[in-house]
Design a protein around this motif. Sequence first.
Motif, short mmCIF file in Angstrom:
data_model
loop_
_atom_site.label_atom_id
_atom_site.label_comp_id
_atom_site.label_asym_id
_atom_site.label_seq_id
_atom_site.Cartn_x
_atom_site.Cartn_y
_atom_site.Cartn_z
N ASP A 274 1.02 -0.95 0.10
CA ASP A 274 0.26 -0.21 0.08
C ASP A 274 0.87 0.62 0.36
O ASP A 274 1.72 1.68 0.89
CB ASP A 274 -0.73 0.36 1.49
N PRO A 275 1.12 1.91 -1.15
CA PRO A 275 2.05 2.99 -1.45
C PRO A 275 0.74 4.53 -0.93
O PRO A 275 2.00 5.56 -0.95
CB PRO A 275 2.46 3.06 -3.20
N ALA A 276 -0.01 4.39 -0.23
CA ALA A 276 -0.64 5.85 -0.51
C ALA A 276 -0.47 6.46 0.17
O ALA A 276 0.25 7.62 -0.33
CB ALA A 276 -2.41 5.26 0.01
N VAL B 196 7.62 12.39 -3.07
CA VAL B 196 7.88 11.05 -3.36
C VAL B 196 7.73 10.90 -4.57
O VAL B 196 6.68 10.63 -4.79
CB VAL B 196 7.39 11.03 -1.76
N THR B 197 7.71 9.83 -4.91
CA THR B 197 7.73 8.78 -5.90
C THR B 197 8.06 7.38 -5.97
O THR B 197 9.25 6.92 -5.32
CB THR B 197 8.46 9.68 -7.48
N VAL B 198 6.95 6.82 -6.30
CA VAL B 198 6.65 5.75 -5.71
C VAL B 198 7.52 4.94 -7.17
O VAL B 198 6.06 4.83 -8.05
CB VAL B 198 6.04 4.91 -5.24
N ARG C 189 7.07 1.57 -8.73
CA ARG C 189 6.94 -0.62 -8.28
C ARG C 189 7.19 -1.42 -9.80
O ARG C 189 6.67 -1.16 -10.69
CB ARG C 189 5.21 -0.97 -8.18
N ALA D 63 2.63 6.41 1.04
CA ALA D 63 4.25 6.99 0.82
C ALA D 63 3.98 8.05 -0.25
O ALA D 63 4.71 9.19 0.09
CB ALA D 63 5.33 5.81 0.10
N ARG D 64 3.08 8.59 -1.12
CA ARG D 64 2.71 9.15 -2.32
C ARG D 64 2.17 10.73 -1.96
O ARG D 64 2.51 11.75 -2.37
CB ARG D 64 1.96 8.68 -3.69
N GLN D 65 2.12 10.31 -0.12
CA GLN D 65 1.84 11.70 0.48
C GLN D 65 3.03 12.46 0.96
O GLN D 65 2.37 13.70 1.42
CB GLN D 65 0.15 11.54 1.29
#
Length: 276
Positions: A261-263, A271-273, A275, A265-267
């Motif tokens: 659940d990258p939500a 930050v750029t996720v 995968r 981190a993205r907030q």
Amino acid sequence: MNEQETRDRLLEEQEHAAIAPLRYGFDLGRREFFQWLGSGMVVCLCACPGLSRTEGAHRQSEDDLPQNIQAWLHIAADGKVTVYTGKVEVGQNIRTSLTQQVAEELRVSPDSIALIMGDTTLTPYDMGTFGSRTTPTMGPQLRNVSAAAREYLIDLAAQRWHADRRSLVAAAGAITDPNSHRSIAYGELTQGREIVQMIGDDPALEPPSQWRIAGTAMPKVDGRAFVTGKHQYSSDVIRPGMLHGKVLRPSAFRATLKSLDPAGARQIPGVTVVRD
């Protein structure tokens, strides 16, 4: 082998057999290779040995170092010496140690030497800085280059004066004739031109027992920049749009990713996720 050892052996073999093949394995036979390749095209490139400083760049073998002096060393008309090496200073003090070795063999002051390090446009050999290879590889190379340049300068002075080269002395950035008390600086001999000469198989190296600069303690080159934080390491370099990444690795051997659940981190701003 008793019963317990037999059970342990069978269990070990089962565990090895259960490990899935590597996802990115490339252990292909000839037939599988061409099936995988399909109708594509294989392009093979071969770089021929260069003679100039820039033509000799991107070497990938320690046995294939350029053997021409001008690729490694330049003496300006004012006597300043520029040395080119693909090795870089990352705190291991090689800028100082390489400077000492060049100064010893060329017989100039360390203050007159400037090293160009890791500039892939200029350096003739930039395989990388790794595995403590500077001292056993680049050190001897630059010693050979410097000794060959020194002997070439002696030849130039002998030709200029019509003197016996065996009577001439190289010291303090100049060639001197003790018999006539004549002296000429390196820069005056080269006039800033490149030394278009090969290093040769057996340059006349100074024996360690006679070293005056190499192997001695001297102030670290650019030491103040290191102490004050002015020196830029690779991790200090910032380029436009550059991102800093961190890999999220499995917590255990053979672990696989089931969910993420990258939500959160993205907030975080900036930050750029990514995968894969």
